[in-house]
Write an enzyme that holds these catalytic residues in place. Structure first.
Site, PDB file in Angstrom:
ATOM      1  N   GLU A 116       0.823  -1.216   0.000  1.00  0.00           N
ATOM      2  CA  GLU A 116       0.000   0.000   0.000  1.00  0.00           C
ATOM      3  C   GLU A 116       0.856   1.265   0.000  1.00  0.00           C
ATOM      4  O   GLU A 116       0.407   2.332   0.415  1.00  0.00           O
ATOM      5  CB  GLU A 116      -0.963   0.015   1.207  1.00  0.00           C
ATOM      6  CG  GLU A 116      -1.879  -1.190   1.325  1.00  0.00           C
ATOM      7  CD  GLU A 116      -2.904  -1.332   0.191  1.00  0.00           C
ATOM      8  OE1 GLU A 116      -2.971  -0.439  -0.682  1.00  0.00           O
ATOM      9  OE2 GLU A 116      -3.609  -2.355   0.190  1.00  0.00           O
ATOM     10  N   HIS A 140      -2.575   1.608   8.528  1.00  0.00           N
ATOM     11  CA  HIS A 140      -3.642   0.808   7.933  1.00  0.00           C
ATOM     12  C   HIS A 140      -3.799  -0.487   8.727  1.00  0.00           C
ATOM     13  O   HIS A 140      -2.821  -1.202   8.950  1.00  0.00           O
ATOM     14  CB  HIS A 140      -3.306   0.494   6.474  1.00  0.00           C
ATOM     15  CG  HIS A 140      -4.219  -0.497   5.842  1.00  0.00           C
ATOM     16  ND1 HIS A 140      -5.591  -0.329   5.796  1.00  0.00           N
ATOM     17  CD2 HIS A 140      -3.977  -1.680   5.214  1.00  0.00           C
ATOM     18  CE1 HIS A 140      -6.131  -1.352   5.173  1.00  0.00           C
ATOM     19  NE2 HIS A 140      -5.181  -2.199   4.816  1.00  0.00           N
ATOM     20  N   HIS A 142      -6.872  -3.835   9.965  1.00  0.00           N
ATOM     21  CA  HIS A 142      -8.072  -4.592   9.607  1.00  0.00           C
ATOM     22  C   HIS A 142      -8.898  -4.898  10.868  1.00  0.00           C
ATOM     23  O   HIS A 142      -8.946  -6.053  11.299  1.00  0.00           O
ATOM     24  CB  HIS A 142      -7.679  -5.915   8.936  1.00  0.00           C
ATOM     25  CG  HIS A 142      -6.939  -5.791   7.631  1.00  0.00           C
ATOM     26  ND1 HIS A 142      -6.360  -6.876   6.990  1.00  0.00           N
ATOM     27  CD2 HIS A 142      -6.710  -4.723   6.834  1.00  0.00           C
ATOM     28  CE1 HIS A 142      -5.805  -6.479   5.850  1.00  0.00           C
ATOM     29  NE2 HIS A 142      -5.986  -5.167   5.738  1.00  0.00           N
ATOM     30  N   GLU A 170     -16.962  10.801  23.509  1.00  0.00           N
ATOM     31  CA  GLU A 170     -15.741  11.521  23.136  1.00  0.00           C
ATOM     32  C   GLU A 170     -15.362  11.374  21.662  1.00  0.00           C
ATOM     33  O   GLU A 170     -14.437  12.042  21.189  1.00  0.00           O
ATOM     34  CB  GLU A 170     -14.600  11.123  24.075  1.00  0.00           C
ATOM     35  CG  GLU A 170     -14.954  11.578  25.485  1.00  0.00           C
ATOM     36  CD  GLU A 170     -13.860  11.440  26.516  1.00  0.00           C
ATOM     37  OE1 GLU A 170     -12.745  11.065  26.150  1.00  0.00           O
ATOM     38  OE2 GLU A 170     -14.154  11.714  27.684  1.00  0.00           O
ATOM     39  N   HIS A 211     -12.731  -4.086   4.022  1.00  0.00           N
ATOM     40  CA  HIS A 211     -11.278  -4.248   4.052  1.00  0.00           C
ATOM     41  C   HIS A 211     -10.652  -3.720   5.350  1.00  0.00           C
ATOM     42  O   HIS A 211     -10.081  -4.494   6.119  1.00  0.00           O
ATOM     43  CB  HIS A 211     -10.669  -3.561   2.819  1.00  0.00           C
ATOM     44  CG  HIS A 211      -9.192  -3.730   2.714  1.00  0.00           C
ATOM     45  ND1 HIS A 211      -8.528  -3.777   1.515  1.00  0.00           N
ATOM     46  CD2 HIS A 211      -8.225  -3.849   3.665  1.00  0.00           C
ATOM     47  CE1 HIS A 211      -7.229  -3.947   1.728  1.00  0.00           C
ATOM     48  NE2 HIS A 211      -7.028  -3.988   3.028  1.00  0.00           N
TER      49      HIS A 211
HETATM   50  O1  2HA Z   1      -1.701  -7.214   3.322  1.00  0.00           O
HETATM   51  O2  2HA Z   1      -3.388  -4.941   4.430  1.00  0.00           O
HETATM   52  O3  2HA Z   1      -4.137  -3.802   2.198  1.00  0.00           O
HETATM   53  C1  2HA Z   1      -1.445  -5.896   3.598  1.00  0.00           C
HETATM   54  C2  2HA Z   1      -2.702  -5.147   3.477  1.00  0.00           C
HETATM   55  C3  2HA Z   1      -3.086  -4.676   2.146  1.00  0.00           C
HETATM   56 ZN    ZN Z   2      -5.306  -4.125   4.090  1.00  0.00          ZN
END
Ligand code: 2HA
Ligand code: ZN
Length: 273
Positions: A116, A140, A142, A170, A211
């Site tokens: 990414e 990033h 998940h 909050e 995602h």
């Molecule tokens: O695998 O999260 O979006 C890495 C990630 C790709």
């Molecule tokens: Zn990801």
């Protein structure tokens, strides 16, 4: 002194471990990047290797030309960052045009920066310009409850922002602009990076439907705290709606207006309908 003894690297590693402990990084899921201040690069310059070749980023980030970023590696597991940072992470330098990068430390067993990288760098560019250089962290992850919400709520900034604000008092103070929502797209390329960077001009957080989450912040604590707050709020939404279809009571529009006044924050007005 080793690079892993520098404070910014220690904080990067601690962040990765904290995200792993939260359960937000199954397998090689998620990635982290930090725009390293010039003075830190000066302090560790002797430990860097400038002999490796440049490779294309896959997009252009001209405002970031010449800057250095600590990043996690593509295919690397967040769970291994703490035990083996030199294998799982890299320090990269961009060329002056902001179109290519070279690895100056790390990924000692081969590999590339996060898949990414275009989204990370385009977000860094947008947030650096929008915050007068204050924001340095892009993250990033998940997180399960937030991802679950992308199957339930309309994929609109307004719905996500208002529902997440409502779940915990909050929240509107922590993300007063709200949160951006991006429909399902193929990850890993320039196209999703462009769409995400547009949202990051307005918000400090954006959800990728089905995602995960992207967050931006000035430092590691603020960025992790934002992701944690958003995911906890999503968890409360899931708990409430696992029990009842409709909330019996909630924080009202007038409550939000009073809260914003007392805490001196400006909430995005169109989300307060
Ligand atoms: O695998 O999260 O979006 C890495 C990630 C790709
Ligand atoms: Zn990801």
């Amino acid at each position: 002194m080793k690079l892993t003894e520098f404070a910014f690297v220690k904080e990067f590693i601690a962040f990765a471990e904290a995200g792993w402990q939260k359960g937000w990084h199954e397998r090689n899921g998620g990635n982290l990047s930090y725009r390293v201040p010039a003075e830190d690069i000066e302090a560790c310059r002797d430990l860097l290797d400038f002999s490796r070749p440049y490779a294309p980023i896959g997009t252009a980030v001209p405002a970031l030309g010449g800057q250095f970023f600590m990043v996690t590696g593509s295919g690397k597991y967040m769970s291994n960052v703490l035990s083996n940072p030199a294998d799982t992470c890299a320090l990269i330098q961009l060329d002056e045009a902001g179109e290519n990068y070279r690895i100056v430390w790390g990924l000692v067993n081969g590999g590339r920066p996060t898949s990414e990288l275009p989204t990370h760098l385009m977000n860094h560019e947008v947030k650096m310009l929008a915050t007068d250089g204050a924001h340095r962290v892009i993250y990033h992850c998940h997180p399960a409850n937030l991802i679950a919400l992308t199957f339930i709520l309309p994929l609109e900034d307004e719905y996500f922002s208002r529902e997440l604000w409502e779940m915990m008092t909050e929240c509107p103070i922590i993300f007063p602009a709200g949160i951006g929502v991006i429909p399902w797209m193929v990850p890993g390329g320039r196209e999703i990076a462009v769409v995400t960077a547009e949202k990051m001009k307005i918000y400090d957080a954006a959800v990728w439907a089905h995602h995960g989450l992207f967050c931006s912040g000035a430092d590691f604590d603020a960025t992790f705290g934002l992701a944690h707050t958003i995911e906890k709020s999503a968890e409360i939404y899931i708990k409430v709606h696992s029990v009842v279809e409709k909330k019996r009571q909630t924080i009202t529009k007038d409550d939000f207006i009073q809260l914003a006044k007392d805490f001196g924050v400006t909430l995005t007005e169109e989300f307060l309908k």
